[in-house]
Design a protein around this motif. Structure first.
Motif, PDB file in Angstrom:
ATOM      1  N   LEU A 158    -130.473  93.521  13.815  1.00  0.00           N
ATOM      2  CA  LEU A 158    -130.417  92.168  14.368  1.00  0.00           C
ATOM      3  C   LEU A 158    -129.183  91.987  15.248  1.00  0.00           C
ATOM      4  O   LEU A 158    -129.167  91.134  16.142  1.00  0.00           O
ATOM      5  CB  LEU A 158    -130.442  91.126  13.246  1.00  0.00           C
ATOM      6  CG  LEU A 158    -131.752  91.060  12.455  1.00  0.00           C
ATOM      7  CD1 LEU A 158    -131.691  89.947  11.413  1.00  0.00           C
ATOM      8  CD2 LEU A 158    -132.955  90.849  13.376  1.00  0.00           C
ATOM      9  N   GLY A 159    -128.152  92.787  15.002  1.00  0.00           N
ATOM     10  CA  GLY A 159    -127.002  92.779  15.903  1.00  0.00           C
ATOM     11  C   GLY A 159    -127.386  93.298  17.278  1.00  0.00           C
ATOM     12  O   GLY A 159    -126.936  92.791  18.307  1.00  0.00           O
ATOM     13  N   HIS A 160    -128.256  94.319  17.297  1.00  0.00           N
ATOM     14  CA  HIS A 160    -128.773  94.821  18.575  1.00  0.00           C
ATOM     15  C   HIS A 160    -129.642  93.780  19.263  1.00  0.00           C
ATOM     16  O   HIS A 160    -129.675  93.692  20.488  1.00  0.00           O
ATOM     17  CB  HIS A 160    -129.576  96.105  18.340  1.00  0.00           C
ATOM     18  CG  HIS A 160    -128.743  97.341  18.409  1.00  0.00           C
ATOM     19  ND1 HIS A 160    -128.461  97.990  19.578  1.00  0.00           N
ATOM     20  CD2 HIS A 160    -128.111  98.034  17.438  1.00  0.00           C
ATOM     21  CE1 HIS A 160    -127.706  99.049  19.338  1.00  0.00           C
ATOM     22  NE2 HIS A 160    -127.470  99.095  18.039  1.00  0.00           N
ATOM     23  N   LEU A 161    -130.372  92.998  18.477  1.00  0.00           N
ATOM     24  CA  LEU A 161    -131.196  91.930  19.050  1.00  0.00           C
ATOM     25  C   LEU A 161    -130.317  90.918  19.769  1.00  0.00           C
ATOM     26  O   LEU A 161    -130.619  90.514  20.902  1.00  0.00           O
ATOM     27  CB  LEU A 161    -132.006  91.249  17.947  1.00  0.00           C
ATOM     28  CG  LEU A 161    -132.738  89.959  18.343  1.00  0.00           C
ATOM     29  CD1 LEU A 161    -133.765  90.225  19.444  1.00  0.00           C
ATOM     30  CD2 LEU A 161    -133.424  89.340  17.127  1.00  0.00           C
ATOM     31  N   LEU A 162    -129.234  90.491  19.135  1.00  0.00           N
ATOM     32  CA  LEU A 162    -128.333  89.532  19.777  1.00  0.00           C
ATOM     33  C   LEU A 162    -127.701  90.129  21.032  1.00  0.00           C
ATOM     34  O   LEU A 162    -127.529  89.436  22.044  1.00  0.00           O
ATOM     35  CB  LEU A 162    -127.239  89.095  18.801  1.00  0.00           C
ATOM     36  CG  LEU A 162    -127.679  88.279  17.582  1.00  0.00           C
ATOM     37  CD1 LEU A 162    -126.460  87.774  16.824  1.00  0.00           C
ATOM     38  CD2 LEU A 162    -128.585  87.122  17.970  1.00  0.00           C
ATOM     39  N   LYS A 163    -127.364  91.412  20.977  1.00  0.00           N
ATOM     40  CA  LYS A 163    -126.789  92.062  22.159  1.00  0.00           C
ATOM     41  C   LYS A 163    -127.815  92.122  23.292  1.00  0.00           C
ATOM     42  O   LYS A 163    -127.480  91.882  24.459  1.00  0.00           O
ATOM     43  CB  LYS A 163    -126.305  93.464  21.807  1.00  0.00           C
ATOM     44  CG  LYS A 163    -125.578  94.158  22.959  1.00  0.00           C
ATOM     45  CD  LYS A 163    -125.089  95.541  22.556  1.00  0.00           C
ATOM     46  CE  LYS A 163    -124.372  96.213  23.723  1.00  0.00           C
ATOM     47  NZ  LYS A 163    -123.938  97.586  23.390  1.00  0.00           N
ATOM     48  N   ALA A 164    -129.063  92.432  22.943  1.00  0.00           N
ATOM     49  CA  ALA A 164    -130.125  92.472  23.959  1.00  0.00           C
ATOM     50  C   ALA A 164    -130.301  91.107  24.609  1.00  0.00           C
ATOM     51  O   ALA A 164    -130.513  90.997  25.823  1.00  0.00           O
ATOM     52  CB  ALA A 164    -131.429  92.940  23.324  1.00  0.00           C
ATOM     53  N   TYR A 165    -130.210  90.053  23.797  1.00  0.00           N
ATOM     54  CA  TYR A 165    -130.330  88.684  24.334  1.00  0.00           C
ATOM     55  C   TYR A 165    -129.174  88.401  25.289  1.00  0.00           C
ATOM     56  O   TYR A 165    -129.393  87.867  26.388  1.00  0.00           O
ATOM     57  CB  TYR A 165    -130.339  87.678  23.190  1.00  0.00           C
ATOM     58  CG  TYR A 165    -130.270  86.241  23.673  1.00  0.00           C
ATOM     59  CD1 TYR A 165    -131.398  85.605  24.183  1.00  0.00           C
ATOM     60  CD2 TYR A 165    -129.069  85.533  23.629  1.00  0.00           C
ATOM     61  CE1 TYR A 165    -131.334  84.298  24.646  1.00  0.00           C
ATOM     62  CE2 TYR A 165    -128.998  84.230  24.082  1.00  0.00           C
ATOM     63  CZ  TYR A 165    -130.128  83.607  24.594  1.00  0.00           C
ATOM     64  OH  TYR A 165    -130.057  82.318  25.053  1.00  0.00           O
ATOM     65  N   CYS A 166    -127.946  88.745  24.884  1.00  0.00           N
ATOM     66  CA  CYS A 166    -126.781  88.506  25.734  1.00  0.00           C
ATOM     67  C   CYS A 166    -126.916  89.236  27.067  1.00  0.00           C
ATOM     68  O   CYS A 166    -126.630  88.679  28.134  1.00  0.00           O
ATOM     69  CB  CYS A 166    -125.505  88.963  25.024  1.00  0.00           C
ATOM     70  SG  CYS A 166    -125.002  87.919  23.647  1.00  0.00           S
ATOM     71  N   GLU A 167    -127.358  90.480  27.006  1.00  0.00           N
ATOM     72  CA  GLU A 167    -127.488  91.266  28.230  1.00  0.00           C
ATOM     73  C   GLU A 167    -128.565  90.682  29.144  1.00  0.00           C
ATOM     74  O   GLU A 167    -128.388  90.635  30.367  1.00  0.00           O
ATOM     75  CB  GLU A 167    -127.805  92.719  27.878  1.00  0.00           C
ATOM     76  CG  GLU A 167    -126.634  93.444  27.224  1.00  0.00           C
ATOM     77  CD  GLU A 167    -126.999  94.816  26.686  1.00  0.00           C
ATOM     78  OE1 GLU A 167    -126.068  95.600  26.404  1.00  0.00           O
ATOM     79  OE2 GLU A 167    -128.204  95.105  26.542  1.00  0.00           O
ATOM     80  N   ALA A 168    -129.673  90.225  28.546  1.00  0.00           N
ATOM     81  CA  ALA A 168    -130.756  89.635  29.351  1.00  0.00           C
ATOM     82  C   ALA A 168    -130.314  88.345  30.022  1.00  0.00           C
ATOM     83  O   ALA A 168    -130.735  88.033  31.140  1.00  0.00           O
ATOM     84  CB  ALA A 168    -131.977  89.395  28.476  1.00  0.00           C
ATOM     85  N   LYS A 169    -129.449  87.603  29.341  1.00  0.00           N
ATOM     86  CA  LYS A 169    -128.996  86.299  29.857  1.00  0.00           C
ATOM     87  C   LYS A 169    -127.644  86.386  30.567  1.00  0.00           C
ATOM     88  O   LYS A 169    -127.090  85.361  30.979  1.00  0.00           O
ATOM     89  CB  LYS A 169    -128.898  85.293  28.703  1.00  0.00           C
ATOM     90  CG  LYS A 169    -130.223  84.984  28.043  1.00  0.00           C
ATOM     91  CD  LYS A 169    -131.172  84.282  29.000  1.00  0.00           C
ATOM     92  CE  LYS A 169    -132.479  83.902  28.335  1.00  0.00           C
ATOM     93  NZ  LYS A 169    -133.388  83.195  29.272  1.00  0.00           N
ATOM     94  N   THR A 173    -137.767  85.877  20.876  1.00  0.00           N
ATOM     95  CA  THR A 173    -138.731  86.430  21.831  1.00  0.00           C
ATOM     96  C   THR A 173    -138.330  87.829  22.292  1.00  0.00           C
ATOM     97  O   THR A 173    -139.149  88.562  22.836  1.00  0.00           O
ATOM     98  CB  THR A 173    -138.900  85.526  23.075  1.00  0.00           C
ATOM     99  OG1 THR A 173    -137.640  85.409  23.744  1.00  0.00           O
ATOM    100  CG2 THR A 173    -139.401  84.148  22.679  1.00  0.00           C
ATOM    101  N   TYR A 174    -137.077  88.204  22.091  1.00  0.00           N
ATOM    102  CA  TYR A 174    -136.599  89.519  22.516  1.00  0.00           C
ATOM    103  C   TYR A 174    -136.735  90.577  21.421  1.00  0.00           C
ATOM    104  O   TYR A 174    -136.375  91.736  21.635  1.00  0.00           O
ATOM    105  CB  TYR A 174    -135.131  89.432  22.962  1.00  0.00           C
ATOM    106  CG  TYR A 174    -134.955  88.702  24.274  1.00  0.00           C
ATOM    107  CD1 TYR A 174    -134.955  89.387  25.490  1.00  0.00           C
ATOM    108  CD2 TYR A 174    -134.816  87.318  24.304  1.00  0.00           C
ATOM    109  CE1 TYR A 174    -134.810  88.710  26.691  1.00  0.00           C
ATOM    110  CE2 TYR A 174    -134.661  86.625  25.503  1.00  0.00           C
ATOM    111  CZ  TYR A 174    -134.661  87.326  26.693  1.00  0.00           C
ATOM    112  OH  TYR A 174    -134.534  86.665  27.884  1.00  0.00           O
ATOM    113  N   VAL A 175    -137.229  90.188  20.252  1.00  0.00           N
ATOM    114  CA  VAL A 175    -137.269  91.132  19.137  1.00  0.00           C
ATOM    115  C   VAL A 175    -138.296  92.225  19.391  1.00  0.00           C
ATOM    116  O   VAL A 175    -139.363  92.003  19.967  1.00  0.00           O
ATOM    117  CB  VAL A 175    -137.556  90.411  17.799  1.00  0.00           C
ATOM    118  CG1 VAL A 175    -139.019  90.001  17.672  1.00  0.00           C
ATOM    119  CG2 VAL A 175    -137.159  91.287  16.617  1.00  0.00           C
TER     120      VAL A 175
END
Length: 335
Positions: free
Chosen positions: A15-26, A70-72
């Motif tokens: 889930l830490g990777h999920l938050l990082k993926a969200y940050c990178e997308a935004k 939505t990024y999961v």
């Protein structure tokens, strides 16, 4: 399930990777605390809650939990994503989620109750200082988990309830869940029509499943006289391990053979059923060990070992080194 007690108050590292993926997308700067937890097997639930609040302060977003969810991807969910590969319908996947949800998101106990015509899926005891953000991402992650494995059909929810007071814009929640969303309710829960449980799931075209099947095929090519039956056997053991139904009588039945017929075939291949099971287990183990977030305990569970120590002993026999030593040289951080 006593093995789950170690996970109280923590969340799966993916889930830490999920938050990082969200940050990178935004294009949001990655908070220092979020960077520190990358590649940890687990991290404290309080850190998860604080990171969500930090992201909301950095870039205030209505229904942020829904947007993050939505990024999961399956890789962010670890063990239950692997287990879901063997599920045939939505109800079975939901049962897997219920059994293992604390390995992913251990904020509150998940309760599933059936009161025809609906199934109530709720978080029974709120974690300390519950927020709308932690509640909505918990529900959204579960809905996204189910959607990831759906076979083209939509999930039709009846209602979603939150204990928190209604935000100014409730339409965004109803648009996301495609159902009535109520706030200021006694329980945080979603109501799912029981009929939805029979909807089929996809497995054959799943990326991970394909990867594992390709590896199984590669193992088969090493056999001197590989047959179509060997291919079916390899696949049956692979899926049987995911369901804890890999014993020889179960596998023989799947193949339409008697146990004696299967044993005779394996004798002709100069091998045994147990050797074939261990071969597939080793293949799966090396794949699971590449994921830095899966603990050895979880990998042992995925491979149907009752104890982590039994898995470690077996792996050392297979590879000549411990799982920890193998992982150190083969871990994949870019998940």
């Amino acid at each position: 399930m006593s093995q789950l007690k170690n996970y109280t108050g923590s969340v799966f590292g993916g889930l830490g990777h999920l938050l990082k993926a969200y940050c990178e997308a935004k294009h949001i700067p990655i908070p220092e605390q979020l960077q520190r937890i990358q590649n940890q097997e687990r991290f404290d639930y309080v850190i998860w809650r604080d990171l969500l609040e930090d992201l909301n302060r950095i870039q205030p977003t209505t229904a942020l939990g829904l947007e993050i969810a939505t990024y999961v991807q399956p890789k962010h969910l670890g063990i239950i994503a692997y287990l879901a590969l063997s599920c045939e319908n939505l109800g079975e996947a939901l049962a897997r989620y219920h059994d293992f949800h604390r390995l992913i998101y251990d904020g509150s106990p998940l309760i599933v109750e059936f009161d025809h015509p609906y199934a109530s899926i709720r978080w029974e005891a709120p974690e300390p200082h519950p927020t709308q953000l932690t509640d909505e991402i918990a529900i959204a992650l579960m809905v996204q988990f189910l959607k990831l494995f759906m076979s083209g059909e939509q999930i039709h929810l009846h209602e979603v309830h939150f204990v928190n007071i209604a935000p100014k814009n409730t339409h965004i929640y109803e648009q996301y869940f495609h159902c009535k969303v109520r706030f200021d309710q006694p329980k945080t829960q979603l109501l799912l029509p029981v009929s939805e449980a029979f909807k089929p799931l996809k497995t054959g075209d799943h990326t991970l499943q394909q990867l594992l099947l390709q590896q199984a095929q590669a193992l088969l090519e090493k056999l001197p006289n590989s047959t179509q039956l060997d291919q079916r056997l390899q696949h049956a053991i692979l899926t049987g391990l995911q369901k804890n139904q890999y014993q020889i009588d179960c596998i023989a039945e799947k193949l339409g053979l008697s146990v004696r017929q299967l044993q005779r075939h394996l004798q002709q291949q100069d091998t045994t059923f147990q050797a074939r099971v261990q071969q597939v287990r080793f293949m799966l183990a090396t794949e699971y060990l590449k994921n830095p977030h899966l603990s050895l305990q979880e990998i042992a569970l995925l491979l149907c070992y009752s104890e982590q120590s039994a898995f470690q002993r077996a792996f050392k026999l297979w590879a000549g080194k411990t799982p920890q030593q193998w992982r150190k040289n083969n871990i994949i951080y870019n998940l």
